[in-house]
Design an enzyme around this catalytic site. Structure first.
Site, PDB file in Angstrom:
ATOM      1  CE  LYS A  12      -4.438   0.403   0.758  1.00 54.90           C
ATOM      2  NZ  LYS A  12      -5.357  -0.216  -0.195  1.00 54.90           N
ATOM      3  CB  THR A  57      -2.788  -3.252  -0.268  1.00 58.04           C
ATOM      4  OG1 THR A  57      -4.079  -2.925  -0.771  1.00 58.04           O
ATOM      5  CG2 THR A  57      -2.044  -4.088  -1.288  1.00 58.04           C
ATOM      6  CG  ASP A  58      -8.109  -2.142   3.984  1.00 57.47           C
ATOM      7  OD1 ASP A  58      -8.335  -0.961   3.666  1.00 57.47           O
ATOM      8  OD2 ASP A  58      -8.511  -2.646   5.043  1.00 57.47           O
ATOM      9  CG  PHE A 162      30.854  24.274 -16.266  1.00 54.45           C
ATOM     10  CD1 PHE A 162      31.266  23.104 -15.630  1.00 54.45           C
ATOM     11  CD2 PHE A 162      30.414  24.192 -17.578  1.00 54.45           C
ATOM     12  CE1 PHE A 162      31.225  21.878 -16.281  1.00 54.45           C
ATOM     13  CE2 PHE A 162      30.369  22.961 -18.232  1.00 54.45           C
ATOM     14  CZ  PHE A 162      30.780  21.813 -17.585  1.00 54.45           C
ATOM     15  NE  ARG A 179      28.291  26.911 -12.685  1.00 49.93           N
ATOM     16  CZ  ARG A 179      28.033  25.680 -13.119  1.00 49.93           C
ATOM     17  NH1 ARG A 179      27.379  25.493 -14.250  1.00 49.93           N
ATOM     18  NH2 ARG A 179      28.437  24.622 -12.437  1.00 49.93           N
ATOM     19  CD  GLN A 222      29.903  16.592 -12.923  1.00 49.41           C
ATOM     20  OE1 GLN A 222      29.770  17.815 -12.736  1.00 49.41           O
ATOM     21  NE2 GLN A 222      29.699  16.021 -14.084  1.00 49.41           N
ATOM     22  CG  ASN A 248      23.515  22.925 -13.249  1.00 50.26           C
ATOM     23  OD1 ASN A 248      23.088  23.969 -12.754  1.00 50.26           O
ATOM     24  ND2 ASN A 248      24.718  22.828 -13.787  1.00 50.26           N
ATOM     25  CG  HIS A 250      20.656  25.075 -16.591  1.00 55.75           C
ATOM     26  ND1 HIS A 250      21.920  24.676 -16.209  1.00 55.75           N
ATOM     27  CD2 HIS A 250      20.142  24.037 -17.299  1.00 55.75           C
ATOM     28  CE1 HIS A 250      22.144  23.452 -16.675  1.00 55.75           C
ATOM     29  NE2 HIS A 250      21.086  23.034 -17.332  1.00 55.75           N
TER      30      HIS A 250
END
Lengths: 301, 301, 301, 301
Positions: A12, A57-58, A162, A179, A222, A248, A250
């Site tokens: 569940k 599942t209940d 970068f 940046r 990284q 990332n 941007h």
């Protein structure tokens, strides 16, 4: 060659449970979404529709709610351990149980400098997660606990570069030495023990993630991720592996030069898609076998 | 009877702008989604496809980005006022401009007790909003400013009742004298002036909303909302009208009695749908005409 | 000047109801989300927390479910009319009821050329909507019915221009005589009567919207929207007003020239945000008063 | 024990590409979101921030767009194969490339019985997916192709039971011999070859999934899923493994008896959360090694 039933599980998903502790006028709140998944002798259900070995599942849902009171819901790791162990130990056909938990944080309202006893606003910064897998019974029983967080949105407005990257005939990107770097961090860490102060561990690891993001002068996402994982492993002897996944997000410098307006890293377009996506693992070279620890059930944790 | 062009507008929606102030090493960040909508002499575009009176939505976007530097982006209300006035005053066919802004809050990272200069995590509690409408030029120009917030998720674990309600043949609900009350509040407030300290006003109003939610012993969500609006109008002479919309995020007590487990307001099921939805207006009896102030463009604000 | 309670309403939002007709082996399915909102004498609930005039939102939910059987759920317009009239006519404090419905379409599975009796897949193209408002009782009762659809995503790969537009100092956009035009259309139409074949009307109007989008050589999205509204009013005497809201889902031609690859309207980047947003009304010059017909409760319809 | 860099990859996620074929007046459209992930010699980027072996994610994006024209975008499986092979074969540090694609379906508009040349509406039923992994170069190169679909929402209003299940002290569920069964199916199938008619394969497998759902009298969702996988493996010699994940979208019979209204499987509450979640694998007993084929990058495919 014949057709066979392979790996299977059921459970569940996304039981939304709110647990209030109200033993004193100062209440406490724990707010989770918990998912349960069972593996075991379920071939007859698949091949013949025979449910005699299938716990509904209940029922798993009822158990999850009841355990919030019976066993308590303080640390999600220990709550999940209780639930997983219950299914493996007490439901005969079950060989393996996996419990995935998301915890939604609330912060106590402060009025005139005083914390309120029973009112909170939802904190939005991140969702805490845990995944517990218990496999087998008795002496052969093995347990894996993973803690984590997701959606920790973090941004630095300088201290990120970068440049010096590889180029081919499709490379148009210009290098940059300053940046905006932003991500919505998902981090998960594997514990080497179940004898852990879960709340302290979470607070410590979360703070290390934020600190490394802020303090590492980043030459690449990284590098930042690796430093995050390394810092956790160095500081926390009870952690053996860290997995990080970081979009990332941007932030593109907006070109205002056509309007005669200078823009020195001040106005950015925050883009939705596409985004870079960096995934990194940092671990001890002698980390024990991860077994099924990383095999996500819902995809939410 | 003939077919005619009625009310119409157009613009650029959801421009995502991040503005960094970096005049000192301690940077500041403002992160918004801004939408612009223009009304005016655009019949020819509809009836004949003639664009000669149509300022492109792309141009509206460029203007929004450029103004983040040219005019600055500190308070969203003043940023929106600058943008709306520009379109009405400088683009001849435009009679009316509406600017809608969502602002996403960030909180500065704290490391070893010290705030970091240029790293933030996204705060998730609520989104601040503003809607500015400027209509007409010269002496006939009128301006409406609405501030607000949305998605302020707030919960109290006691101090809320619901009883004594009307009943008909479809009424099954049982009264309760102690329940969890939770909502995801949307609040908007209309200013009676543009000469306001916008940041102070926002902080004050937000705190009043939270305080009333916590302090009012609630006999109904309607009552809590009314007390919120009243408190704002009493404390803020520059506010003339408050509109509140509050989903009743139901937390249903989970029945653990079949398992012999007592549950005295401790374990709840947090339901997604359906939900109660209460909408209330509180205002001065002599509030000036709201005109088009509440006519949302994007539905986001 | 004093503080007063203004406009207010309350109800139960997003009741998810699935109605199966199973009188023959060939079943029928209707799948809706319905929201109810009541206006009336609710001042005491706001000012004093007195619920004696407040019909619980839970009761409204029960009524909505029961009416799916008692009154049937075939056309959402007539289902909503039944529900709105019930609240106004039978619940004394209620002066005005608004019912908003979203209907999710299913299409019958076809196996080996034959439609299956009781299996469907969800159609995803659009959601049909309806809003019904009933105000007052007896001879003074007035009724407004709005039909509609949303999220009809439609695209044409040619036959669309945007040129000859106004320019100012922020205008960088280049004109184009052949572009991709795409939108996710929201359309709503106001009926002048309640004596309508609702299913036929929906099918006819939906097809007119699609046809105009495809057939009009578009000089602007404004023009296409106007032609849509005009076509509906010309073809459907029972419609008196059409409102259209259309995001311009930008498809930007991707620049492949740095790689020596020609791209003559073949490869596009489908952008998420920002987007143009055009809103247009087309109506009869003698359309009756719309009253509260367009005053959305949930924002979903 | 020391700290080491483990498994890692990076790429550009969710590139939204629309490709129009317009060689004749009857255009064709292909609309995808593609994500690229590279593995290889990236330790220096993590440990020292040295990017000299890192092909920017922006370059991966440019390549994905350019290949939509250079190599074409007809079947997503072959498009992904071209892209993956390019990165492994031509970018020296890359040892392994994974490409994940979602394809959004459009259906041609029909006007007066005739298909329109260049206008489509978005079909919403399901999203087609593909994942291609290419590992190594030259003779050692290995390739895995997975096709799939997600969000196929399907419902049957009878022909489904759930009874005879296991019970414990937390079991409250009552058995049923006639229920609504509904799911939002995710299915993925692993090809044993790359020499496949991709479009035919997709259409055939999709139809088999729907047919089994409709035709199998279901004693459990597990049984239905197993029969789906078995049917595909029996009919498609080019498929070696099928993985299915199916939320049980509960439709609870609504109790109308308090109102004296009979409800014989006619009115249901469609619940959002929690939901059962069944995951099943069906495969050939001699299926070749899956290697990294199932190691999802974005979680979207």
């Amino acid at each position: 060659m014949s057709i066979v039933l392979g790996s299977n599980r059921y459970g569940k998903a996304e039981n939304r449970i709110v647990r209030i502790y109200r033993d004193t006028p100062r209440h406490e709140i724990h707010d989770i979404s918990v998912s349960t998944a069972l593996r075991g002798d379920f071939a007859a259900a698949h091949l013949a529709g025979d449910q005699s070995q299938v716990l509904p599942t209940d029922t798993q849902k009822q158990t999850a709610y009841s355990f919030a009171k019976e066993k308590g819901l303080l640390s999600i790791e220990s709550y999940a351990l209780n639930l997983a162990t219950h299914f493996v130990d007490h439901i005969a056909p079950v060989h393996n149980a996996r419990i995935e938990v998301e915890e939604f944080a609330w912060e106590r309202v402060v009025l005139d400098g005083t914390e309120h006893d029973h009112t909170w606003v939802r904190r939005g910064q991140e969702t805490r997660t845990a995944s517990v897998t218990v496999d087998g019974t008795g002496d052969a029983q093995r347990t894996w606990v993973i803690g984590g967080l997701k959606d920790l949105v973090i941004l630095k407005s300088t201290g990120s570069e970068f440049a010096g990257f590889m180029q081919d005939q499709y490379t148009l990107l210009q290098p940059t030495n300053d940046r905006v770097m932003a991500t919505s961090l998902t981090a998960e860490w594997r514990f080497s023990s179940t004898d852990v102060e879960w709340e302290d561990a979470y607070a410590q690891i979360r703070q290390l993630l934020i600190k490394q993001f802020a303090m590492v002068h980043s030459l690449a996402l990284q590098q930042t991720l690796y430093e995050m994982g390394k810092a956790i492993l160095e500081a926390c002897p009870f952690i053996t592996e860290v997995r990080l996944s970081a979009p990332n997000k941007h932030h593109f410098l907006y070109d205002l030069s056509p309007f005669g307006v200078e823009n020195t890293n001040e106005v950015f377009y925050a883009s939705d898609r596409p985004y870079g996506l960096i995934q990194t693992t940092v671990l001890h070279d002698d980390a024990p076998d991860a077994g099924p620890a990383w095999d996500s059930y819902t995809g939410l944790v």
